[in-house]
Scaffold this motif. Structure first.
Motif, mmCIF file in Angstrom:
data_model
loop_
_atom_site.group_PDB
_atom_site.id
_atom_site.type_symbol
_atom_site.label_atom_id
_atom_site.label_comp_id
_atom_site.label_asym_id
_atom_site.label_seq_id
_atom_site.Cartn_x
_atom_site.Cartn_y
_atom_site.Cartn_z
ATOM 1 N N CYS A 90 15.982 -9.899 -1.506
ATOM 2 C CA CYS A 90 14.684 -9.239 -1.610
ATOM 3 C C CYS A 90 14.033 -9.799 -2.862
ATOM 4 O O CYS A 90 14.508 -9.586 -3.976
ATOM 5 N N LEU A 91 12.977 -10.564 -2.667
ATOM 6 C CA LEU A 91 12.258 -11.223 -3.754
ATOM 7 C C LEU A 91 11.039 -10.377 -4.103
ATOM 8 O O LEU A 91 10.209 -10.097 -3.231
ATOM 9 N N VAL A 92 10.949 -9.969 -5.355
ATOM 10 C CA VAL A 92 9.879 -9.074 -5.806
ATOM 11 C C VAL A 92 9.045 -9.819 -6.841
ATOM 12 O O VAL A 92 9.570 -10.285 -7.854
ATOM 13 N N GLN A 93 7.730 -9.929 -6.583
ATOM 14 C CA GLN A 93 6.847 -10.692 -7.468
ATOM 15 C C GLN A 93 5.815 -9.775 -8.123
ATOM 16 O O GLN A 93 4.994 -9.156 -7.453
ATOM 17 N N PHE A 94 5.884 -9.720 -9.466
ATOM 18 C CA PHE A 94 4.963 -8.883 -10.237
ATOM 19 C C PHE A 94 3.754 -9.648 -10.759
ATOM 20 O O PHE A 94 2.785 -9.031 -11.205
ATOM 21 N N LEU A 102 1.620 -2.056 -5.250
ATOM 22 C CA LEU A 102 2.980 -2.567 -5.073
ATOM 23 C C LEU A 102 3.029 -4.049 -5.428
ATOM 24 O O LEU A 102 2.064 -4.783 -5.193
ATOM 25 N N PRO A 103 4.155 -4.517 -5.962
ATOM 26 C CA PRO A 103 4.325 -5.962 -6.126
ATOM 27 C C PRO A 103 4.472 -6.587 -4.734
ATOM 28 O O PRO A 103 4.770 -5.901 -3.758
ATOM 29 N N ARG A 104 4.266 -7.897 -4.658
ATOM 30 C CA ARG A 104 4.500 -8.589 -3.392
ATOM 31 C C ARG A 104 6.013 -8.723 -3.210
ATOM 32 O O ARG A 104 6.731 -9.028 -4.150
ATOM 33 N N MET A 105 6.474 -8.493 -1.977
ATOM 34 C CA MET A 105 7.913 -8.501 -1.713
ATOM 35 C C MET A 105 8.207 -9.313 -0.459
ATOM 36 O O MET A 105 7.423 -9.309 0.497
ATOM 37 N N TYR A 106 9.358 -9.989 -0.499
ATOM 38 C CA TYR A 106 9.783 -10.862 0.586
ATOM 39 C C TYR A 106 11.257 -10.622 0.878
ATOM 40 O O TYR A 106 12.024 -10.274 -0.019
ATOM 41 N N GLU A 150 5.039 -16.934 5.486
ATOM 42 C CA GLU A 150 4.407 -15.632 5.711
ATOM 43 C C GLU A 150 5.369 -14.646 6.370
ATOM 44 O O GLU A 150 5.348 -13.453 6.076
ATOM 45 N N ASN A 151 6.246 -15.141 7.246
ATOM 46 C CA ASN A 151 7.148 -14.227 7.955
ATOM 47 C C ASN A 151 8.244 -13.667 7.047
ATOM 48 O O ASN A 151 9.003 -12.800 7.475
ATOM 49 N N TRP A 152 8.347 -14.108 5.801
ATOM 50 C CA TRP A 152 9.286 -13.526 4.845
ATOM 51 C C TRP A 152 8.752 -12.231 4.231
ATOM 52 O O TRP A 152 9.485 -11.518 3.567
ATOM 53 N N ARG A 153 7.472 -11.923 4.412
ATOM 54 C CA ARG A 153 6.908 -10.707 3.810
ATOM 55 C C ARG A 153 7.730 -9.492 4.198
ATOM 56 O O ARG A 153 8.208 -9.382 5.322
ATOM 57 N N PHE A 154 7.900 -8.585 3.253
ATOM 58 C CA PHE A 154 8.682 -7.364 3.470
ATOM 59 C C PHE A 154 7.909 -6.460 4.415
ATOM 60 O O PHE A 154 6.895 -5.871 4.043
#
Length: 168
Positions: A90-94, A102-106, A150-154
């Motif tokens: 789970c990649l969280v980008q602040f 919310l931060p962007r998450m993948y 794009e399909n990695w988006r949480f």
């Protein structure tokens, strides 16, 4: 957030919250001696071991400790061997995320990440998984842009895809 500890702590909290919002039961590990994952998420008979990686600069350094002789592909392969096929990242980008958003998450599997790292920089490879990176004129990959799929988006659909029986 100033320190890497604060980024990691916040990233784990957001990841746990998002899985819970999607109806998964979440167990969070705390302490200094954790295995390769930070969270366990359970939905009925489905279970995911989740390694959370937070970032505040647009990228996640993943394979630097495995590189030698500028062999980016070898570093990605060595990194991949260290991860269970049942671990999910789970990649969280602040970076540029407002405090009230919310931060962007993948979500990505180790195999997906290794493949992306090998394809980065026009196939040369990289040790950093960038959310979006435009290569400058001084780089081998000049003029190209690497972007997380794009399909990695949480999303709930992405969780279900990864948690399905078809996941390796």
């Amino acid at each position: 957030m100033k320190s890497s500890w604060q980024v990691a702590t916040a990233a784990e909290a957001f990841a746990a919250a998002q899985f819970a919002r999607c109806g998964w039961d979440v167990s969070v590990q705390y302490g200094a001696n954790q295995p390769e994952y930070d969270l366990v998420a359970v939905d009925g008979d489905r279970m995911l071991k989740i390694s959370v990686k937070g970032s505040k600069d647009g990228g996640w350094g993943l394979t630097q400790s495995h590189i030698s002789n500028a062999d980016y592909h070898g570093a990605a392969d060595a990194w991949l061997k260290k991860h269970s096929k049942k671990t999910v990242f789970c990649l969280v980008q602040f970076k540029d995320a407002a405090l009230d958003a919310l931060p962007r998450m993948y979500l990505a599997t180790p195999a997906e990440i290794a493949a992306w790292l090998k394809a980065a920089a026009s196939g040369r490879g990289d040790t950093i998984l960038y959310e979006r990176h435009a290569w400058t004129d001084r780089a081998k990959a000049a003029g190209t842009v690497d972007v997380i799929p794009e399909n990695w988006r949480f999303t709930e659909e992405r969780i279900n895809e990864i948690a399905s029986d078809g996941y390796p």
